[in-house]
Scaffold this motif. Sequence first.
Motif, short mmCIF file in Angstrom:
data_model
loop_
_atom_site.label_atom_id
_atom_site.label_comp_id
_atom_site.label_asym_id
_atom_site.label_seq_id
_atom_site.Cartn_x
_atom_site.Cartn_y
_atom_site.Cartn_z
N ASP A 118 0.81 -1.21 0.00
CA ASP A 118 0.00 0.00 0.00
C ASP A 118 0.85 1.27 0.00
OD1 ASP A 118 -2.56 1.00 -0.27
OD2 ASP A 118 -2.82 1.34 1.87
N VAL A 119 2.01 1.21 -0.67
CA VAL A 119 2.89 2.37 -0.79
C VAL A 119 3.00 2.74 -2.27
CG1 VAL A 119 5.23 3.26 -0.49
CG2 VAL A 119 4.22 1.76 1.25
N ARG A 120 2.68 3.98 -2.60
CA ARG A 120 2.83 4.47 -3.97
C ARG A 120 4.07 5.35 -4.02
NH1 ARG A 120 -0.97 5.88 -8.06
NH2 ARG A 120 0.16 6.71 -9.85
N PRO A 121 5.09 4.95 -4.78
CA PRO A 121 6.30 5.78 -4.86
C PRO A 121 6.16 6.84 -5.94
CG PRO A 121 6.63 3.75 -6.09
CD PRO A 121 5.24 3.68 -5.51
N SER A 122 6.97 7.88 -5.83
CA SER A 122 7.17 8.82 -6.93
C SER A 122 8.55 8.50 -7.50
CB SER A 122 7.12 10.27 -6.46
OG SER A 122 7.29 11.16 -7.55
N ASP A 123 8.61 8.22 -8.78
CA ASP A 123 9.83 7.71 -9.39
C ASP A 123 10.65 8.83 -10.02
OD1 ASP A 123 9.21 4.81 -9.02
OD2 ASP A 123 7.51 5.35 -10.29
N TYR A 124 11.96 8.76 -9.82
CA TYR A 124 12.97 9.65 -10.41
C TYR A 124 12.98 11.04 -9.79
CZ TYR A 124 12.35 6.05 -13.98
OH TYR A 124 12.21 4.85 -14.63
N PHE A 125 11.82 11.66 -9.60
CA PHE A 125 11.76 12.97 -8.97
C PHE A 125 10.43 13.13 -8.26
CE2 PHE A 125 9.86 13.68 -13.12
CZ PHE A 125 8.84 14.60 -12.90
N PHE A 135 16.76 12.96 -9.44
CA PHE A 135 18.06 12.42 -9.84
C PHE A 135 18.37 12.87 -11.26
CE2 PHE A 135 16.93 9.98 -6.21
CZ PHE A 135 18.14 9.59 -5.63
N LEU A 136 19.66 13.08 -11.54
CA LEU A 136 20.08 13.61 -12.83
C LEU A 136 20.27 12.51 -13.87
CD1 LEU A 136 22.59 16.40 -11.80
CD2 LEU A 136 20.19 16.62 -12.43
N SER A 137 20.37 11.28 -13.45
CA SER A 137 20.47 10.18 -14.39
C SER A 137 19.92 8.93 -13.71
CB SER A 137 21.92 9.96 -14.83
OG SER A 137 22.72 9.51 -13.76
N CYS A 138 19.76 7.90 -14.51
CA CYS A 138 19.28 6.62 -13.97
C CYS A 138 19.97 5.53 -14.78
CB CYS A 138 17.77 6.53 -14.09
SG CYS A 138 17.06 5.04 -13.36
N SER A 139 21.15 5.13 -14.32
CA SER A 139 21.95 4.20 -15.09
C SER A 139 22.20 2.87 -14.38
CB SER A 139 23.31 4.83 -15.43
OG SER A 139 23.98 5.23 -14.24
N ILE A 140 22.02 2.84 -13.06
CA ILE A 140 22.26 1.62 -12.29
C ILE A 140 21.07 1.30 -11.40
CG2 ILE A 140 23.74 0.47 -10.60
CD1 ILE A 140 26.02 2.29 -11.47
N THR A 141 20.69 2.26 -10.57
CA THR A 141 19.64 2.04 -9.58
C THR A 141 18.28 2.47 -10.13
OG1 THR A 141 19.60 4.23 -8.53
CG2 THR A 141 21.36 2.74 -7.86
N HIS A 142 17.25 2.12 -9.40
CA HIS A 142 15.95 2.75 -9.61
C HIS A 142 15.69 3.67 -8.42
CE1 HIS A 142 11.86 3.48 -10.89
NE2 HIS A 142 11.49 3.30 -9.62
N PRO A 143 15.76 5.00 -8.62
CA PRO A 143 15.53 5.92 -7.52
C PRO A 143 14.05 6.27 -7.37
CG PRO A 143 16.38 7.11 -9.43
CD PRO A 143 16.22 5.68 -9.84
N TYR A 144 13.61 6.41 -6.13
CA TYR A 144 12.21 6.76 -5.90
C TYR A 144 12.06 7.48 -4.57
CZ TYR A 144 11.95 2.53 -2.94
OH TYR A 144 12.15 1.59 -1.96
#
Length: 610
Positions: A118-125, A135-144
């Motif tokens: 029941d958690v909705r993330p906001s992805d990248y920004f 985040f300025l890029s997404c090359s390895i991780t998935h940031p949220y």
Amino acid sequence: MLKIKIPGIESIFPGEKTEFTLKHGDIEVAYSLSGSAGETALKTVLRNTGTSSVKIGAMKLLTIEEVNEPIYYNNWQSWFPFKAYWEQPVVKPFVQFADSTGSSLFSATPIPGLLRNDVRPSDYFVATDELVAGFLSCSITHPYFTWNDKEYYIDVWIELFNKAIGAGEEIEIEELLILHGRYLWEMLEAYAERIKEYNGVSFKEFNGIGWCSWYNYFTEIDFKELERNVALLKEIREREAIPYCLVQLDDGYQKDIGDWLETNEKFPSLDEIASMIKEGGFTAGLWLAPFSVSETSEIFSNHKDWLVRGLDGKPKLAYRNWQKNIYALDVTHPEAAEHLYKTMRRLREAGFDYIKIDFLFAGAIPGERLDPSRTPVQAYRTGLKIIREALGSDCFILGCGAPLLPSVGFVDGMRIGADTAPSWRADVMDIGIPSAKLSIRNAFTRSFMHRRLWLNDPDTIILRDCELTTDEKRTFALSVGLLDGMILTSDDMSLVSREGISLLKEALELTGGKPRVFLDGMNGVFAACTKAARKYNVTAFVNLTDTPRHGIKIKDYYREWSGVTPSVTEADLLPRKIWLERVETRARELEKIVEIREDGRQFNYYTEKE
């Protein structure tokens, strides 16, 4: 004032450069914070100081404290929304919908466990009216990002999908940027500019208008209808001086999902299709979903080892569509990578110079790959690199259903919302289901990405008589024009009336300028301006809701930020309609005004010289 808390460290008020290191078992986390007026940057390095390999999953980097709603959430891929919330987003209906249809949750997130908890993330920004953190890029991780709406803080996370860090190895995490102290729209624009600069973004231009088969014919398109429309488009281009330049054949030509080089019984060879389109004087375009493989395809039958697997060793379900299970190509497998390259190369050899690659999120689902050292994000970017190399720099690539930030630099255009539809569909769930209303909503909310990360594709204008009312069609078409996105139409051209042609011409007159959008809750009513369009300076309000808005104070929106000065002070916004004021462009000079407020915030705007 921006307030940051690092796990295990007291709250930090960003200022001058700060560096420190924290230990989590054998993993050492080195933080480097640097700040200036209105901007804070975080660089993070993970080091394994132990003697054996360590697997890393989700990790919280920091907390942004004392944030106020609304919170603007972004989804990981293009169909889902970027919109405002005043309380935690509800996720259960989508989970129930996916479960009831036998599908996965990967269209919504690469981390389904979050939704199931029941958690909705906001992805990248993520954004508020006071800050943008991304985040300025997404090359390895998935940031949220996750938001606590009871205690008013946002947590910043990275997901490494159990990536192993060997003894003595280190991983540099993608850089996080936090902007604050300016208007939201200025910060979003600045964030996109920094992404462009950081990644060295360039893209191929799309000049003219395209035609796509999907929103009239869907999968029922055949070669005879395609050929007939090419002839009609050629006639309309010559008679009406409308710059149609592209004909893109969409879903419905292929033998199966995954078997892209073999056509079905409705079509001749790919070479003949491309040749017919080009003989009409158009660029030949083609749709495919390069990372998707259906359960009935020859690839699935003969090459299951090319697919992303689950822990049980069997192909892992990516999603359901076409009333079939769809699986994902594992491009870390050398044979699958070679197949992908040869497929895309063959499309160029057949004569297609515009390729729409769809359902791209399938290439980034977590699962077992032949090369376990690569995260799903790394595998996805490997696939995009193969596609770009195979197609060449002179081919226009349009991304769709795509993880957004990892796609930066690989595509020329990007769909930035849900599919449109020949109906308004105001009551569908906001989970990427086709809807004219939701499609145009995202064209406004993600318009800051346009000409920074790629060319925005708001999806096709519908001109023919259909379930859309005249006002709804006009709202969509003129919004696409004033936002200066890619313009495509999708009709049986024999059904397009004189009114439809006139609407297209009206939309074209609004293109070519520099659009800006004012976000105020940004879910249904938008203020926008376009400077120096083809014929006009434009001020506009769009009301996508079913509620009229009376007495809108125009100068409250346009006074300081737009560079376009409206002549009236108030406007009434009727439901599902666009309000426009056009002023013919003339030679003029604008001077930049820098205003320092009492609280120290700096605002830049432009006004016309006397």
